[in-house]
Design an enzyme around this catalytic site. Structure first.
Site, PDB file in Angstrom:
ATOM      1  N   CYS A 124       0.814  -1.224   0.000  1.00 50.67           N
ATOM      2  CA  CYS A 124       0.000   0.000   0.000  1.00 50.67           C
ATOM      3  C   CYS A 124       0.847   1.274   0.000  1.00 50.67           C
ATOM      4  CB  CYS A 124      -0.933   0.000   1.205  1.00 50.67           C
ATOM      5  SG  CYS A 124      -1.926  -1.489   1.278  1.00 50.67           S
ATOM      6  N   HIS A 264      -3.992   6.816   2.250  1.00 50.55           N
ATOM      7  CA  HIS A 264      -4.323   5.483   1.724  1.00 50.55           C
ATOM      8  C   HIS A 264      -5.686   5.087   2.303  1.00 50.55           C
ATOM      9  CE1 HIS A 264      -4.404   1.331   0.902  1.00 50.55           C
ATOM     10  NE2 HIS A 264      -3.977   0.917   2.078  1.00 50.55           N
ATOM     11  N   ASN A 294     -10.247  -0.794  -0.435  1.00 54.94           N
ATOM     12  CA  ASN A 294      -8.792  -0.630  -0.347  1.00 54.94           C
ATOM     13  C   ASN A 294      -8.150  -1.151  -1.633  1.00 54.94           C
ATOM     14  OD1 ASN A 294      -6.055  -0.940   0.150  1.00 54.94           O
ATOM     15  ND2 ASN A 294      -6.316  -1.819   2.187  1.00 54.94           N
TER      16      ASN A 294
HETATM   17  N1  COA Z   1     -18.884  -9.666   8.647  1.00 51.63           N
HETATM   18  C1  COA Z   1     -19.380  -9.945   9.853  1.00 51.63           C
HETATM   19  N2  COA Z   1     -18.605 -10.250  10.912  1.00 51.63           N
HETATM   20  C2  COA Z   1     -17.272 -10.273  10.732  1.00 51.63           C
HETATM   21  C3  COA Z   1     -16.685  -9.991   9.482  1.00 51.63           C
HETATM   22  C4  COA Z   1     -17.535  -9.678   8.400  1.00 51.63           C
HETATM   23  N3  COA Z   1     -17.096  -9.370   7.181  1.00 51.63           N
HETATM   24  N4  COA Z   1     -15.332 -10.066   9.596  1.00 51.63           N
HETATM   25  C5  COA Z   1     -15.075 -10.389  10.877  1.00 51.63           C
HETATM   26  N5  COA Z   1     -16.246 -10.524  11.551  1.00 51.63           N
HETATM   27  C6  COA Z   1     -16.435 -10.866  12.960  1.00 51.63           C
HETATM   28  C7  COA Z   1     -15.267 -11.601  13.555  1.00 51.63           C
HETATM   29  O1  COA Z   1     -15.356 -12.970  13.294  1.00 51.63           O
HETATM   30  C8  COA Z   1     -15.404 -11.262  15.009  1.00 51.63           C
HETATM   31  O2  COA Z   1     -16.373 -12.092  15.576  1.00 51.63           O
HETATM   32  P1  COA Z   1     -16.211 -12.677  17.060  1.00 51.63           P
HETATM   33  O3  COA Z   1     -16.177 -11.464  17.949  1.00 51.63           O
HETATM   34  O4  COA Z   1     -17.419 -13.521  17.207  1.00 51.63           O
HETATM   35  O5  COA Z   1     -14.906 -13.421  17.037  1.00 51.63           O
HETATM   36  C9  COA Z   1     -15.969  -9.845  15.026  1.00 51.63           C
HETATM   37  O6  COA Z   1     -16.547  -9.648  13.720  1.00 51.63           O
HETATM   38  C10 COA Z   1     -14.928  -8.768  15.285  1.00 51.63           C
HETATM   39  O7  COA Z   1     -13.828  -9.010  14.440  1.00 51.63           O
HETATM   40  P2  COA Z   1     -12.560  -8.080  14.436  1.00 51.63           P
HETATM   41  O8  COA Z   1     -11.564  -8.603  13.460  1.00 51.63           O
HETATM   42  O9  COA Z   1     -12.103  -7.860  15.840  1.00 51.63           O
HETATM   43  O10 COA Z   1     -13.205  -6.723  13.887  1.00 51.63           O
HETATM   44  P3  COA Z   1     -12.589  -5.286  13.763  1.00 51.63           P
HETATM   45  O11 COA Z   1     -13.478  -4.319  14.386  1.00 51.63           O
HETATM   46  O12 COA Z   1     -11.129  -5.250  14.116  1.00 51.63           O
HETATM   47  O13 COA Z   1     -12.676  -5.026  12.186  1.00 51.63           O
HETATM   48  C11 COA Z   1     -11.310  -5.041  10.184  1.00 51.63           C
HETATM   49  C12 COA Z   1     -11.984  -5.874  11.282  1.00 51.63           C
HETATM   50  C13 COA Z   1     -10.566  -6.006   9.261  1.00 51.63           C
HETATM   51  C14 COA Z   1     -12.381  -4.309   9.410  1.00 51.63           C
HETATM   52  C15 COA Z   1     -10.347  -4.020  10.826  1.00 51.63           C
HETATM   53  O14 COA Z   1      -9.553  -4.641  11.812  1.00 51.63           O
HETATM   54  C16 COA Z   1      -9.410  -3.383   9.806  1.00 51.63           C
HETATM   55  O15 COA Z   1      -9.831  -2.632   8.949  1.00 51.63           O
HETATM   56  N6  COA Z   1      -8.103  -3.641   9.913  1.00 51.63           N
HETATM   57  C17 COA Z   1      -7.122  -3.156   8.995  1.00 51.63           C
HETATM   58  C18 COA Z   1      -7.381  -3.653   7.611  1.00 51.63           C
HETATM   59  C19 COA Z   1      -6.149  -3.990   6.855  1.00 51.63           C
HETATM   60  O16 COA Z   1      -5.319  -4.741   7.284  1.00 51.63           O
HETATM   61  N7  COA Z   1      -6.007  -3.433   5.684  1.00 51.63           N
HETATM   62  C20 COA Z   1      -4.913  -3.740   4.833  1.00 51.63           C
HETATM   63  C21 COA Z   1      -3.693  -2.981   5.161  1.00 51.63           C
HETATM   64  S1  COA Z   1      -3.714  -1.318   4.846  1.00 51.63           S
END
Ligand code: COA
Length: 337
Positions: A124, A264, A294
């Site tokens: 990225c 980004h 993204n």
């Molecule tokens: N739909 C519904 N539920 C989902 C889901 C989806 N698409 N993806 C994950 N979940 C669930 C998980 O299983 C988890 O359930 P649990 O509590 O029963 O275990 C719950 O939602 C919370 O998951 P979590 O991963 O803690 O959510 P979050 O609030 O951290 O959001 C992202 C997840 C990926 C959106 C967020 O962490 C993010 O944007 N991270 C950075 C993204 C990234 O790496 N980008 C690339 C690099 S720039």
């Protein structure tokens, strides 16, 4: 390790953005569509990420095709004949082929017969890294014109059964023409950093020399992107804030002097949280993540192109680009447009 560029010396020339362009595949995938493919919902995706749709390539749409379309638009705006290009860099982690480089395909497609061309891999942050490389050649007086492109087809390495990652990414390309300029406008300052010790937070392990295509994989999912979302989230906010502050401080500016931040587009909540810590008001933070998701290295140049074409930045404005991604890598570029 942190690398700084252009902090003290005042070069005779600056690398100025003379043109910009972007491109996306025709097919749009909505959150509703995704909720039919994996256990998710529009409400979950929207509240956690700010994403509503993303563009996805069909089989015959490729990274070089998108990169070429974006480049033509940028060259058109700059009013530059491709023969006058000295250098082409394509930032990508989803290249046309293992080799030759995607940049060589772009060179062929636009007939930039006098340019040399290569790809850069910094996920990225690839566009930010590429800008700073071209900046060196232009400031030194060696080159006049460079074409810098961020282009990705992440849909081709997405695990469409993994709801934790498939909702986040999209395809697209953005390009800028950098031109030698002596009126003080252009790239004012850049900073780049890497932390390879944290590579496992974001990766796609196959196919490379460690897991070549000719050998059976112990885990077939290694061909897809894998992310540790929560870990990346926290690091991203911290590194964005750090990079922007570092850039501004080195150039004796504050966030009040900035006209626009083009981050980004990885998650609207990450961008909002970083902007809040930087005390940047909403109108100075451009976002198009709702439409594109993204798009990795393509994200900043697509956002810049849209921001410009929507009339939200004008000539002379101070704009900061900032990115964070796999590697880990991060960086920022301060420009006067
Ligand atoms: N739909 C519904 N539920 C989902 C889901 C989806 N698409 N993806 C994950 N979940 C669930 C998980 O299983 C988890 O359930 P649990 O509590 O029963 O275990 C719950 O939602 C919370 O998951 P979590 O991963 O803690 O959510 P979050 O609030 O951290 O959001 C992202 C997840 C990926 C959106 C967020 O962490 C993010 O944007 N991270 C950075 C993204 C990234 O790496 N980008 C690339 C690099 S720039």
């Amino acid at each position: 390790m942190n690398k700084e560029v252009n902090q003290d010396a005042k070069p005779a020339y600056l690398a100025h953005i003379a043109g910009c362009g972007s491109s996306a595949p025709t097919k749009k995938l909505t959150n509703e569509d995704l909720s039919k493919m994996v256990d998710t919902s529009d409400e979950w995706i929207t509240t956690r990420t700010g994403i509503k749709t993303r563009y996805i390539c069909s089989d015959n749409e490729t990274t070089a095709l998108l990169a070429t379309q974006a480049s033509k638009q940028a060259l058109d705006m700059a009013g530059l004949d491709p023969c006058e290009l000295d250098l082409i860099i394509v930032a990508t982690v989803t290249p046309e082929m293992v080799f030759p480089s995607t940049a060589c395909f772009v060179q062929k497609n636009i007939e930039a017969v006098n340019a040399w061309a290569f790809d850069l891999s910094a996920a990225c942050s690839g566009f930010i890294y590429s800008l700073s490389i071209a900046q060196q050649f232009i400031e030194s007086g060696k080159y006049k014109n460079a074409l810098i492109i961020g282009a990705e087809t992440l849909s081709k390495i997405t695990n469409w059964q993994d709801r934790g990652s498939c909702i986040l990414f999209g395809d697209g390309a953005g390009a800028v023409v950098l031109q030698r300029n002596s009126d003080g406008k252009g790239i004012l300052y850049s900073t780049m950093s890497s932390d390879g010790s944290n590579w496992e937070a974001l990766s796609c392990e196959a196919y490379g020399s460690k897991y070549p295509a000719c050998k059976k994989l112990d885990d077939p999912d290694k061909i897809y992107m894998s992310i540790k979302g929560r870990e990346v989230y926290q690091q991203a906010v911290r590194r964005i804030v750090e990079s922007v502050k570092h850039c501004l401080k080195k150039f004796d500016l504050t966030t009040e002097d900035l006209d626009m931040m083009i981050s980004h587009q990885m998650n609207a909540r990450i961008i909002e949280s970083a902007s809040k810590r930087l005390k940047l008001p909403k109108e100075k933070v451009f976002m198009n993540i709702a439409e594109y998701g993204n798009t990795s290295a393509a994200s900043v140049p697509i956002a810049f192109n849209e921001c410009y074409r929507q009339g939200k930045i004008k000539k002379g404005d101070k704009v900061i680009f900032v990115a964070f991604g796999a590697g880990l890598t991060w960086g920022a570029t301060l420009i006067q447009f």
